[in-house]
Design a protein around this motif. Structure first.
Motif, PDB file in Angstrom:
ATOM      1  N   ILE A 110      53.219   3.709  20.639  1.00 25.11           N
ATOM      2  CA  ILE A 110      53.122   2.224  20.493  1.00 25.11           C
ATOM      3  C   ILE A 110      51.884   1.718  20.900  1.00 25.11           C
ATOM      4  N   THR A 111      51.489   2.452  21.832  1.00 19.12           N
ATOM      5  CA  THR A 111      49.878   2.075  22.406  1.00 19.12           C
ATOM      6  C   THR A 111      48.832   2.398  21.403  1.00 19.12           C
ATOM      7  N   ALA A 112      48.906   3.313  20.433  1.00 25.29           N
ATOM      8  CA  ALA A 112      47.866   3.785  19.397  1.00 25.29           C
ATOM      9  C   ALA A 112      48.036   2.672  18.284  1.00 25.29           C
ATOM     10  N   VAL A 113      49.510   2.274  17.851  1.00 24.59           N
ATOM     11  CA  VAL A 113      49.482   1.332  16.953  1.00 24.59           C
ATOM     12  C   VAL A 113      49.116  -0.118  17.336  1.00 24.59           C
ATOM     13  N   VAL A 165      34.433  -1.978  18.901  1.00 25.39           N
ATOM     14  CA  VAL A 165      33.891  -0.400  19.222  1.00 25.39           C
ATOM     15  C   VAL A 165      34.994   0.116  20.272  1.00 25.39           C
ATOM     16  N   ALA A 166      35.087  -0.632  21.275  1.00 25.71           N
ATOM     17  CA  ALA A 166      35.953  -0.175  22.352  1.00 25.71           C
ATOM     18  C   ALA A 166      37.442  -0.235  21.783  1.00 25.71           C
ATOM     19  N   ALA A 167      37.916  -0.922  21.314  1.00 29.80           N
ATOM     20  CA  ALA A 167      39.106  -0.777  20.570  1.00 29.80           C
ATOM     21  C   ALA A 167      39.252   0.418  19.819  1.00 29.80           C
ATOM     22  N   LEU A 173      41.945   7.572  21.615  1.00 29.25           N
ATOM     23  CA  LEU A 173      42.151   8.232  22.866  1.00 29.25           C
ATOM     24  C   LEU A 173      43.814   8.039  23.041  1.00 29.25           C
ATOM     25  N   ALA A 174      44.270   7.107  22.784  1.00 31.06           N
ATOM     26  CA  ALA A 174      45.755   6.599  22.856  1.00 31.06           C
ATOM     27  C   ALA A 174      46.486   7.589  21.873  1.00 31.06           C
ATOM     28  N   SER A 179      49.369  11.736  29.480  1.00 31.57           N
ATOM     29  CA  SER A 179      49.246  11.961  31.083  1.00 31.57           C
ATOM     30  C   SER A 179      49.025  10.473  31.858  1.00 31.57           C
ATOM     31  N   PRO A 180      49.428  10.388  33.156  1.00 34.93           N
ATOM     32  CA  PRO A 180      49.070   9.074  33.794  1.00 34.93           C
ATOM     33  C   PRO A 180      47.417   9.130  34.049  1.00 34.93           C
ATOM     34  N   VAL A 181      46.883  10.286  34.268  1.00 28.95           N
ATOM     35  CA  VAL A 181      45.210  10.269  34.506  1.00 28.95           C
ATOM     36  C   VAL A 181      44.691   9.841  33.195  1.00 28.95           C
ATOM     37  N   GLY A 182      45.072  10.220  32.138  1.00 34.20           N
ATOM     38  CA  GLY A 182      44.521   9.672  30.709  1.00 34.20           C
ATOM     39  C   GLY A 182      44.451   8.576  30.723  1.00 34.20           C
ATOM     40  N   ALA A 183      45.906   8.130  30.772  1.00 34.77           N
ATOM     41  CA  ALA A 183      46.066   6.596  30.778  1.00 34.77           C
ATOM     42  C   ALA A 183      45.263   5.773  31.147  1.00 34.77           C
ATOM     43  N   ALA A 184      45.206   5.960  32.590  1.00 33.66           N
ATOM     44  CA  ALA A 184      44.425   5.217  33.597  1.00 33.66           C
ATOM     45  C   ALA A 184      42.943   5.113  33.184  1.00 33.66           C
ATOM     46  N   TRP A 185      42.327   6.325  32.640  1.00 33.22           N
ATOM     47  CA  TRP A 185      41.105   6.330  32.335  1.00 33.22           C
ATOM     48  C   TRP A 185      40.649   5.579  31.135  1.00 33.22           C
ATOM     49  N   THR A 186      41.692   5.506  30.048  1.00 33.82           N
ATOM     50  CA  THR A 186      41.651   4.983  28.952  1.00 33.82           C
ATOM     51  C   THR A 186      41.654   3.299  28.904  1.00 33.82           C
TER      52      THR A 186
END
Length: 706
Positions: A110-113, A165-167, A173-174, A179-186
């Motif tokens: 869902i986040t990636a979409v 570009v950030a989007a 990344l999404a 993982s929680p850490v990856g989601a936090a950095w993203t």
């Protein structure tokens, strides 16, 4: 992914849904369409009401651009919000336990979409924004070449390109993040894009630019987290089963903070854009009143959600979670869509206070963007304010959270020293005044005042905060992440990260232990001052809002880590023995004195194109003021250092007393085995020196016979 969330007939409830199964009925995604449709209708109605899409007399870009730009902006905001909300779910809101991998993957999808939609909408917004600014229709032959110049040579074009570009980066990344850490950095990348978005629109105008920008950023982040988390959570509701209740309860707490953030920042923006009360009668004012009314309705719905639905989901296991959850979510999302649409319409409408550049600016306004404050006096240091919404909100939130934690401890019968609470409250009030009061006002135009601001943030506030032990209080007051109720025993422990788990992970992380090391903390505390003032970092902090916030966060945190390593109560560093602490403190004190003397005796002006071009007609010259600032660094810096030395010595004495008392209790309980063994060793050595084997002879024998 589809879901079937039909509301059951009155008096009848469907059976609870098993984990991962989808109940029968219509697709749940259709309910989310209400958000887009209502937002689109609100945008079109608002634009038509204000006349923002009316044809222009000169260089009209066409109806497609005039009407399409607000729609693209709304889509961008909603998609960015859903992206941030999905990352928040992955980082902390969703329950993680054995068997929930499918739900986590669905949340990542869902986040990636949402991020992909955000990317496309951001590109469309970029193109339509240039067409609207340049007054060129999309079919103009010169459009493509001039668009390239727009994104490379103009600030607005570069900002919109950075957002796009950030989007795109977040989309990539999404797809890989669960993982929680990856989601936090993203999520950090999303926040950076929102900061860039806060620089555009009415916030980019000349009127109260810094205040409008910081309040707009707070507004965007608060609204994005609130809307986005609910949008992302909604399609997942049928899959969560018994885990929906804790997820909704966690979201409800986040939504309450977001409501406050949006309300405060919206009030500030309204004050900036409205000159007088009569401006509420303008079309912009009417739209603003509509937005306030919708926002109030949204707050009441959220309150009902928290008081009724969350409580039932927690306590009534017979209640079908999905239809109970959707009973209020549909209305809340619809109102959110209307609020978002009206907000975009407001952004497309000219405010009563124009965004025109300042005419005939003074040298201070050219350099700093602000008028020169009056000559500083004792009273003006108290009465002059240069409000910073982000830092002021952080101070107020810090006060509220700390006091709530203390009250939570007291309600369960635990004590917390009132001196620690007083220390925290004093530190937060001092931080509030330093970042929004006289030091912030005069620190922008006087080096000596800037040094006052810096020394308070780096050496006075951290002492108060370290002595209040906020990390220790948080670890005692914050609940351990778990799912309460019968479902917890059936489905296994919750391994997701709540605030307490994130705090523990940060304290015990490799980087956390590294920077908390006393030697590293001392080098960072003292050495970063040289790096800051004798490189372009100082210029960046003066000319950029991001640089200013980075300065405040870095020196406040560096001061806290240093003080906590010496006399702090919070966990983290492996503190050295007290003699080494004093040696480390005196070395830092000597370095501070050297730094202050270097500024006092120096004759090279730091950032001369800032402090030397302000056109001040009062006060000392720029170089004399800088030398005065060196004296401030020396004087203000030494007093807290001496206080720390006294505190270290006092702690050393108390530690010796505690050690002696523990030893006395052990001797009274078990006898002094160490002293007995030591005396026996001495007796053995004496006997060996006399050549004796245990039989008393000579003088010892005579003494024994006597």
């Amino acid at each position: 992914m589809t879901s079937t969330l039909d509301v059951p007939p009155a008096g009848r409830r469907p059976a609870p849904t098993a984990r991962g199964a989808l109940p029968a009925g219509g697709p749940g995604w259709l309910r989310l369409v209400a958000l887009g449709l209502v937002a689109l209708a609100a945008v079109l109605a608002g634009v038509a009401f204000t006349g923002a899409a009316a044809p222009t007399a000169l260089r009209d870009p066409g109806a497609l651009v005039r009407w399409g730009l607000p729609v693209a902006s709304t889509t961008t905001e909603i998609a960015a919000s859903a992206t941030l909300g999905g990352l928040l779910l992955l980082a902390t809101l969703l329950v993680r336990r054995a068997g929930s991998e499918a739900v986590v993957r669905a949340a990542s999808g869902i986040t990636a979409v949402a991020a992909a939609v955000w990317t496309l909408a951001a590109v469309v917004e970029l193109v339509l924004t240039y067409a609207n600014v340049a007054g060129l229709p999309l079919t103009d032959p010169a459009f493509g070449g001039e668009l390239g110049q727009f994104v490379t040579q103009f600030e607005l074009g570069r900002v919109l390109l950075v957002v796009a570009v950030a989007a795109a980066v977040v989309t990539a990344l999404a797809l890989m993040t669960t993982s929680p850490v990856g989601a936090a950095w993203t999520a950090v990348v999303v926040v950076v894009a929102l900061w860039q978005s806060a620089q555009t629109g009415h916030a980019a105008g000349a009127a109260s630019h810094d205040l409008a920008t910081s309040s707009m950023f707070l507004h965007l982040v608060g609204a994005a987290v609130w809307i986005g988390a609910l949008v992302a959570l909604s399609p997942l509701a049928p899959r969560l089963g018994a885990d929906l209740a804790p997820a909704v309860a966690r979201f409800s707490t986040v939504a309450a903070w977001c409501f406050v953030a949006v309300a405060v920042s919206g009030t500030v923006n309204s004050v900036v854009r409205l000159g007088t009360w009569s401006d509420l009668g303008t079309r912009y004012g009417v739209l603003l009143l509509v937005k306030i009314g919708l926002f109030g309705v949204l707050g009441l719905i959220g309150l009902a959600h928290r008081m009724r639905v969350v409580q039932r989901l927690r306590t009534d296991e017979r209640a079908p979670a999905t239809w109970l959850f959707w009973r209020l979510v549909l209305v809340e999302l619809t109102v959110m869509g209307a609020v978002s649409g009206v907000a975009v319409a407001l952004g497309s409408s000219p405010p009563p206070v124009p965004d025109d550049p300042i005419t005939n600016p003074t040298p201070a306004e050219i350099v700093t963007g602000h008028a020169l404050p009056p000559e500083p006096t004792t009273l003006s240091w108290i009465t002059q304010w240069r409000w910073d919404v982000l830092l002021a909100s952080a101070a107020v939130a810090g006060l509220v959270v700390y006091v709530r934690w203390v009250l939570r401890l007291r309600r369960r019968g635990d004590a917390w020293p009132w001196l620690r609470t007083l220390s925290w409250v004093t530190g937060m009030v001092l931080f509030f005044w330093t970042t929004s009061g006289g030091p912030a006002m005069y620190g922008h135009v006087l080096f000596s005042a800037h040094m006052v601001e810096h020394m308070i943030l780096a050496m006075v506030v951290p002492v108060l905060l370290a002595l209040s032990a906020p990390v220790t209080l948080a670890l005692r007051a914050l609940p351990t992440r778990s799912t309460r109720g019968a479902a917890a025993g059936r489905l296994g422990p919750d391994t997701s990260r709540g605030p307490r788990e994130w705090l523990l992970a940060l304290v015990h992380s490799r980087w956390g232990r590294f920077f908390a090391n006393p030697v590293v903390a001392a080098v960072n505390f003292a050495g970063s001052m040289v790096v800051f003032y004798y490189t372009d970092v100082f210029r960046w902090a003066l000319t950029s809002g991001v640089g200013h916030y980075a300065m405040v966060v870095h020196f406040s945190l560096a001061g806290y880590l240093f003080v906590n390593a010496l006399v702090g109560i919070d966990p983290g560093p492996d503190r050295p023995p007290y003699p080494q602490r004093l040696l480390l403190l005196f070395a830092t004190m000597a370095f501070h004195a050297f730094f202050g003397v270097a500024l006092t005796t120096g004759d090279v002006l730091l950032v001369p194109d800032w402090f030397g071009l302000l056109g001040r007609e009062w006060g000392p010259s720029a170089i004399e003021d800088q030398q005065r600032g060196g004296g401030v660094a020396w004087g203000i810096g030494e007093l807290p250092t001496l206080a720390l030395a006294v505190a270290v010595a006092f702690s050393w004495a108390r530690d010796d007393e505690r050690t002696a008392r523990r030893r006395d209790r052990k001797v009274a309980r078990d006898g002094d085995a160490e002293m007995d063994a030591y005396n026996a060793m001495l007796a053995g050595l004496a006997a060996r020196d006399r050549g004796e084997t245990g039989t008393p002879t000579g003088e010892d024998a005579r003494d024994s016979r006597g």
